[in-house]
Design an enzyme around this catalytic site. Structure first.
Site, PDB file in Angstrom:
ATOM      1  N   GLU A 125     102.149 -47.874  62.101  1.00  0.00           N
ATOM      2  CA  GLU A 125     102.168 -48.095  60.644  1.00  0.00           C
ATOM      3  C   GLU A 125     101.306 -49.305  60.271  1.00  0.00           C
ATOM      4  O   GLU A 125     100.586 -49.296  59.283  1.00  0.00           O
ATOM      5  CB  GLU A 125     103.611 -48.263  60.141  1.00  0.00           C
ATOM      6  N   ASP A 155     112.785 -50.336  59.868  1.00  0.00           N
ATOM      7  CA  ASP A 155     112.911 -48.920  59.554  1.00  0.00           C
ATOM      8  C   ASP A 155     112.929 -48.055  60.814  1.00  0.00           C
ATOM      9  O   ASP A 155     113.740 -47.147  60.952  1.00  0.00           O
ATOM     10  CB  ASP A 155     111.757 -48.473  58.652  1.00  0.00           C
ATOM     11  N   TYR A 198     105.060 -58.767  46.996  1.00  0.00           N
ATOM     12  CA  TYR A 198     105.500 -58.855  48.396  1.00  0.00           C
ATOM     13  C   TYR A 198     104.719 -59.951  49.111  1.00  0.00           C
ATOM     14  O   TYR A 198     105.289 -60.799  49.792  1.00  0.00           O
ATOM     15  CB  TYR A 198     105.284 -57.486  49.057  1.00  0.00           C
TER      16      TYR A 198
HETATM   17  P1  ADP Z   1     108.705 -44.642  52.064  1.00  0.00           P
HETATM   18  O1  ADP Z   1     108.644 -44.912  53.519  1.00  0.00           O
HETATM   19  O2  ADP Z   1     109.490 -45.668  51.311  1.00  0.00           O
HETATM   20  O3  ADP Z   1     109.160 -43.258  51.713  1.00  0.00           O
HETATM   21  P2  ADP Z   1     105.897 -45.101  52.357  1.00  0.00           P
HETATM   22  O4  ADP Z   1     104.812 -45.330  51.367  1.00  0.00           O
HETATM   23  O5  ADP Z   1     106.145 -46.115  53.399  1.00  0.00           O
HETATM   24  O6  ADP Z   1     107.220 -44.780  51.509  1.00  0.00           O
HETATM   25  O7  ADP Z   1     105.607 -43.751  53.137  1.00  0.00           O
HETATM   26  C1  ADP Z   1     105.350 -42.577  52.419  1.00  0.00           C
HETATM   27  C2  ADP Z   1     104.145 -41.864  53.031  1.00  0.00           C
HETATM   28  O8  ADP Z   1     104.524 -41.316  54.325  1.00  0.00           O
HETATM   29  C3  ADP Z   1     103.685 -40.689  52.240  1.00  0.00           C
HETATM   30  O9  ADP Z   1     102.805 -41.076  51.205  1.00  0.00           O
HETATM   31  C4  ADP Z   1     102.997 -39.856  53.311  1.00  0.00           C
HETATM   32  O10 ADP Z   1     101.715 -40.357  53.588  1.00  0.00           O
HETATM   33  C5  ADP Z   1     103.867 -40.096  54.531  1.00  0.00           C
HETATM   34  N1  ADP Z   1     104.906 -39.043  54.636  1.00  0.00           N
HETATM   35  C6  ADP Z   1     106.238 -39.198  54.498  1.00  0.00           C
HETATM   36  N2  ADP Z   1     106.886 -38.013  54.642  1.00  0.00           N
HETATM   37  C7  ADP Z   1     105.940 -37.093  54.869  1.00  0.00           C
HETATM   38  C8  ADP Z   1     105.946 -35.657  55.076  1.00  0.00           C
HETATM   39  N3  ADP Z   1     107.085 -34.967  55.077  1.00  0.00           N
HETATM   40  N4  ADP Z   1     104.759 -35.050  55.283  1.00  0.00           N
HETATM   41  C9  ADP Z   1     103.608 -35.748  55.275  1.00  0.00           C
HETATM   42  N5  ADP Z   1     103.535 -37.060  55.076  1.00  0.00           N
HETATM   43  C10 ADP Z   1     104.663 -37.751  54.877  1.00  0.00           C
HETATM   44 MG    MG Z   2     107.859 -46.701  54.409  1.00  0.00          MG
END
Ligand code: ADP
Ligand code: MG
Length: 378
Positions: free
Chosen positions: A157, A169, A221
């Protein structure tokens, strides 16, 4: 949309990993402090089949029109973008960070589906990373343990996706257990699973997703991180984790008012995590309400990362009989949690929704989560 529809044949294995909610311990992770998240009963599922060649292909129900592929020999952050980096990045990080030898491994076809809401602060990102990390570790027979996989997820990440996040996380998603929280020391990375025992106590956790985007989250942040670093430097410690509440009077003398309040949040929040762990062990979950509320007030007044929607969710839940409530996640939007009696859940959810309507706020999404098992082969 399914694996079969995308690739034209059936997958051979499925792995899944959960999102998480942080019970308490906010903005303590990058100060080397303590956090107390739990894995939730919302999961991301990776359906997988092995390929004969050395190509990785990924598709997601999220973006069904595109299948993205990358040969294992070309894994590198500059070959990844968009959501597929969350999958390719894991393979790359297994090699770069955990030293896995992928030179003789075959590729996979991967299909991702999820019921973790994206961008709601429930860590859909860790869910995808951890499900994929556990799967690749098993299928490539790498023999890495879950703590190492958590670090692989964080490394990916940070360096493949490019988001400067801590290890909370991934730890929750990999180490979570049913009806329990994961106590994590972000300096030593020591973890302990602590019984939450909500079920036995007739309690539930309600999530109120305000659907307020973390609009200024990036700048806010970073500013908070800078304040914390500055505070630690002036106080002569490596990280704010090294201060205790007894150091606060001296901090008040040495620091400007804003930095002092930032420091006071982190120092008291670390103490609240320790107090929550002890209280859970000794008196059970009904006794942690005041700690949750104190955490919210500290984020609202000292750390200044709440928004009116989060404050309204918390105050309305408390006025309608919640045991405790607080905003959760990085702040500037996102979600609040409320610890509620199972029987009161409906009334509290309705009260929050009505209060939002009366205030002219966007309708929140309100749902219950349970502490669930971490990443697994299904
Ligand atoms: P959070 O972790 O709070 O939900 P983040 O911005 O850290 O938000 O992560 C979200 C991102 O993770 C999405 O924009 C996408 O790029 C990726 N992601 C999460 N779930 C999926 C999924 N089911 N399929 C594809 N990409 C995903
Ligand atoms: Mg996240």
């Amino acid at each position: 949309m399914t694996f079969q529809q995308v690739y034209g044949y059936e997958p051979t294995v499925r792995y899944s990993a959960p999102g998480r909610v942080n019970l308490i311990g906010e903005h303590t992770d990058y100060n080397d402090g303590y956090v107390l998240p739990f894995a939730i009963d919302r999961r991301t599922v990776a359906s997988i089949a092995q390929r004969d060649d050395r190509v990785l292909r990924v598709a997601s129900a999220f973006d069904p029109s595109s299948v993205v592929e990358l040969p294992l020999d070309e894994l590198s952050p500059d070959r990844m973008d968009g959501w597929s980096a969350y999958v390719f990045g894991i393979a790359w990080a297994l090699r770069e960070h955990a030293g896995a030898d992928l030179s003789d491994k075959h590729g996979f076809d991967v299909f991702i589906e999820s019921d973790v809401p994206v961008g709601a602060g429930l860590s859909s990102s860790a869910a995808i990373e951890c499900g994929v990390a556990l799967a690749f570790n098993d299928l490539w027979e790498l023999g890495l343990d879950r703590k190492t996989l958590a670090r692989v997820g964080q490394y990916s990440e940070n360096h493949a996706v490019g988001a400067p996040t801590g290890i909370m996380d991934q730890s929750a998603s990999l180490l979570g257990e049913q009806d329990a929280v994961v106590f994590l020391d972000c300096r030593t990375l020591d973890t302990a699973v602590v019984d939450l025992a909500l079920e036995a106590n007739g309690l539930e956790v309600l999530v109120v997703d305000t659907r307020v985007e973390h609009a200024h989250a990036t700048g806010g942040y970073k500013a908070r991180r800078d304040s914390c670093e500055h505070g630690a430097a002036v106080m002569g410690v490596e990280a704010l984790r090294d201060l205790s509440v007894e150091d606060l009077p001296r901090a008040a003398e040495l620091l400007d008012d804003e930095t002092f309040r930032r420091v006071r949040h982190v120092v008291t929040e670390d103490q609240r995590v320790l107090d929550t762990v002890r209280t859970l062990r000794e008196d059970g979950p009904r006794a942690i309400g005041d700690l949750l509320v104190a955490s919210h007030e500290s984020m609202r007044d000292d750390f200044e990362i709440s928004v009116p929607e989060l404050d309204l969710a918390v105050s309305t839940a408390m006025e309608h009989g919640a045991v405790g409530a607080r905003m959760t996640g990085g702040g500037f939007g996102g979600a609040a949690i409320a610890l509620v009696d199972r029987e009161a859940r409906g009334a509290i959810a309705e009260a929050v929704t009505s209060a939002f309507a009366a205030a002219g706020y966007r309708e929140p999404t309100v749902f219950t989560v349970h502490a669930a098992q971490g990443a697994r082969r299904d």
